[in-house]
Design an enzyme around this catalytic site. Structure first.
Site, PDB file in Angstrom:
ATOM      1  N   HIS A  66      47.513 -23.731  28.429  1.00 25.48           N
ATOM      2  CA  HIS A  66      46.453 -24.721  28.200  1.00 25.48           C
ATOM      3  C   HIS A  66      47.084 -26.109  28.180  1.00 25.48           C
ATOM      4  CE1 HIS A  66      43.506 -21.590  27.125  1.00 25.48           C
ATOM      5  NE2 HIS A  66      44.571 -20.972  26.619  1.00 25.48           N
ATOM      6  N   LEU A  67      46.846 -26.878  29.245  1.00 22.44           N
ATOM      7  CA  LEU A  67      47.405 -28.223  29.339  1.00 22.44           C
ATOM      8  C   LEU A  67      46.463 -29.285  28.785  1.00 22.44           C
ATOM      9  CD1 LEU A  67      49.257 -28.109  32.781  1.00 22.44           C
ATOM     10  CD2 LEU A  67      50.195 -27.861  30.492  1.00 22.44           C
ATOM     11  N   ARG A  68      45.245 -28.915  28.470  1.00 26.12           N
ATOM     12  CA  ARG A  68      44.285 -29.741  27.718  1.00 26.12           C
ATOM     13  C   ARG A  68      43.726 -30.946  28.481  1.00 26.12           C
ATOM     14  NH1 ARG A  68      43.087 -25.726  24.460  1.00 26.12           N
ATOM     15  NH2 ARG A  68      44.499 -25.401  22.683  1.00 26.12           N
ATOM     16  N   ASN A  98      39.547 -24.325  30.328  1.00 29.37           N
ATOM     17  CA  ASN A  98      38.685 -24.770  29.221  1.00 29.37           C
ATOM     18  C   ASN A  98      39.012 -26.197  28.796  1.00 29.37           C
ATOM     19  OD1 ASN A  98      41.166 -24.073  28.067  1.00 29.37           O
ATOM     20  ND2 ASN A  98      40.245 -23.364  26.144  1.00 29.37           N
ATOM     21  N   ASP A 166      38.008 -17.910  30.552  1.00 28.23           N
ATOM     22  CA  ASP A 166      39.023 -18.422  29.642  1.00 28.23           C
ATOM     23  C   ASP A 166      38.516 -18.805  28.254  1.00 28.23           C
ATOM     24  OD1 ASP A 166      41.569 -19.416  28.804  1.00 28.23           O
ATOM     25  OD2 ASP A 166      40.734 -21.410  29.068  1.00 28.23           O
ATOM     26  N   HIS A 193      39.565 -12.856  29.737  1.00 30.55           N
ATOM     27  CA  HIS A 193      39.727 -12.919  28.279  1.00 30.55           C
ATOM     28  C   HIS A 193      38.737 -11.895  27.750  1.00 30.55           C
ATOM     29  CE1 HIS A 193      39.954 -15.108  24.264  1.00 30.55           C
ATOM     30  NE2 HIS A 193      38.872 -14.354  24.136  1.00 30.55           N
ATOM     31  N   HIS A 228      46.461 -12.006  27.557  1.00 35.28           N
ATOM     32  CA  HIS A 228      46.873 -11.789  26.155  1.00 35.28           C
ATOM     33  C   HIS A 228      46.416 -10.455  25.536  1.00 35.28           C
ATOM     34  CE1 HIS A 228      42.824 -13.278  25.598  1.00 35.28           C
ATOM     35  NE2 HIS A 228      43.142 -14.537  25.694  1.00 35.28           N
ATOM     36  N   ASP A 300      50.127 -18.083  26.539  1.00 34.23           N
ATOM     37  CA  ASP A 300      48.863 -18.571  25.990  1.00 34.23           C
ATOM     38  C   ASP A 300      49.134 -19.857  25.190  1.00 34.23           C
ATOM     39  OD1 ASP A 300      46.208 -18.855  25.364  1.00 34.23           O
ATOM     40  OD2 ASP A 300      46.103 -17.184  23.963  1.00 34.23           O
ATOM     41  N   HIS A 304      47.595 -27.898  19.608  1.00 30.86           N
ATOM     42  CA  HIS A 304      46.560 -28.566  18.813  1.00 30.86           C
ATOM     43  C   HIS A 304      47.182 -29.709  18.026  1.00 30.86           C
ATOM     44  CE1 HIS A 304      43.310 -25.750  19.593  1.00 30.86           C
ATOM     45  NE2 HIS A 304      44.114 -24.734  19.324  1.00 30.86           N
TER      46      HIS A 304
END
Length: 433
Positions: A66-68, A98, A166, A193, A228, A300, A304
């Site tokens: 997740h590179l955001r 996402n 995802d 997922h 995952h 994964d 945050h």
């Protein structure tokens, strides 16, 4: 020069020299055999890394990062995530959809292309959302995204590396089937997922959705990859599907083979989705890696902010960072403890993911792309979250002593990460071989 070379793609292991010419592996010069071009006698202008006592392996591939970006740059950026990947020995990472907006249009792919062009050279492959806005109501324009031309398309041959909802399952079975049929048409894997929305976070909910998706994928004829995997029953479902000859694969993450639900109770840094499971599940995950039922280890990686993890366990966001600790956790807690052979661990982080994506990396054979990592597995280091390149500090492994630090990460023949410990190992040329 002089490293222990491991190449799971050809089951080759031995001490020797690895030569790179431009962006390709040119020669493997082992103790008894040589593969590829004849090494040059004149070393002028040749950069030499003294890898004596070090491990030399293909660049790692992470199917689940997740590179955001776009939308959550305070958590991570493509730049910071790529730097974290390089420090962990990853040369290729798949970014999940996402984001905000979700990766559901060529406009978002334009943004990712622009950001990737400015990163450190780590290869970033986008995973597209299955539904528009990940709202579960209408398919995203998968044809358009598959036909997109980005900096990753030269290797992939298309604009996306897979499709996924995802972070959740596509609850509408009809829409999920339509997406899988489209994936089959576009020769793309579906990244699932697996989580029943009526049973969130439960082992039963994971198993029920995995069983549904296997049946839908069988109907659609597509390739199905489970993200995952965290339960014993999930491993068994994949094992049975593969025995039936179905193109079903699975990954797990380091936290599922190192931790259980008894660890870090109440600590937000131990909160992720799927959650940590039982000791029985952990043992089944390791067995699944051992026998190849789980053909990939992914991180994964879910960064945050500190605020996201503050305010107590119940309100804390799900997820941990993993790019900078993945191989060291596998080496220290699987290889060193005799649970996996070193060749098997490296294979689950190179050859396995490459085969799922259908890309010509994860292989040190002459003529292949020169994605290479030089690792130190002799000197331990301590996990220090404040030293992470990732913006995320949310790790349950703070303070752990691990083996397996990346000293050099090389992408297409170019050094993109060099640890301070590597400074004394690199020089320009030699008088002779």
């Amino acid at each position: 020069k002089g490293g222990l070379i491991l190449n799971p793609a050809t089951n080759l292991m031995g001490v020797g020299d690895l030569w790179i010419s431009r962006d390709q592996i040119a020669t493997l010069d082992m103790e008894r055999e040589s593969y590829g071009m004849i090494p040059p006698g004149n070393m002028e202008g040749v950069t030499v890394i003294d890898a004596t006592g070090k491990l030399v392996v293909p660049g790692f591939i992470d199917l689940h990062v997740h590179l955001r970006e776009p939308g959550f740059a305070e958590k991570e950026t493509i730049e910071s995530g790529s730097e974290a990947a390089a420090r962990g020995g990853f040369t290729t990472i798949c970014c999940m959809p996402n984001t905000s907006p979700a990766i559901d249009s060529t406009e978002v792919l334009d943004y990712i292309s622009w950001k990737v062009a400015k990163n450190n050279g780590i290869r970033v492959l986008p995973v597209a959302a299955m539904s528009l806005g990940q709202e579960g109501e209408k398919l995203a324009p998968l044809d358009e995204m598959a036909g997109y031309s980005g900096p990753w398309s030269r290797m992939l041959g298309k604009g996306i590396c897979g499709i996924s909802e995802d972070g959740k399952s596509l609850a509408d079975a009809r829409l999920a089937l339509d997406a899988m049929k489209k994936a089959k048409e576009l020769s793309l894997p579906v990244f699932s997922h697996a989580e029943d929305p009526a049973l969130p976070g439960s082992a039963l909910g994971e198993a029920l959705m995995m069983a549904r998706d296997i049946r839908l994928a069988q109907e659609a004829g597509c390739r199905l990859h489970f993200c995952h995997v965290s339960t014993a029953e999930g491993v068994e479902l994949i094992r049975e599907a593969r025995k039936q000859g179905l193109p079903v694969t699975g990954e797990t993450a380091p936290h599922y083979f190192t931790l259980t639900e008894q660890d870090g109770k109440g600590n937000p840094d131990f909160k992720m989705n799927p959650p940590l499971r039982t000791e029985k599940d952990r043992e089944a995950i390791i067995e699944g890696l051992k026998d190849g039922t789980l053909s990939a280890i992914a991180t994964d990686h879910a960064p945050h902010t500190r605020e996201d993890k503050a305010g107590g366990y119940e309100s804390a966001a799900n997820g941990i960072v993993g790019l900078e600790t993945s191989f060291p956790l596998g080496y220290t807690h699987l290889v060193e403890k005799g649970r996996l052979e070193l060749m098997e661990l490296v294979g689950r982080m190179t050859r396995g993911p490459a085969e799922i994506l259908g890309i010509p990396t994860g292989d040190l054979s002459p003529g292949r792309v020169a994605d290479v990592v030089v690792m130190d597995v002799e000197q331990p280091f301590q996990v220090d979250r404040e030293q992470f390149a990732s913006k995320g500090r949310n790790t349950p492994f703070e303070g752990w002593s691990l083996f397996g630090k990346a000293l050099f990460t090389i992408v297409e023949g170019r050094i993109v990460w060099q640890a301070p410990e590597g400074n004394g190992l690199i020089r320009e040329g030699e008088e002779n071989r």
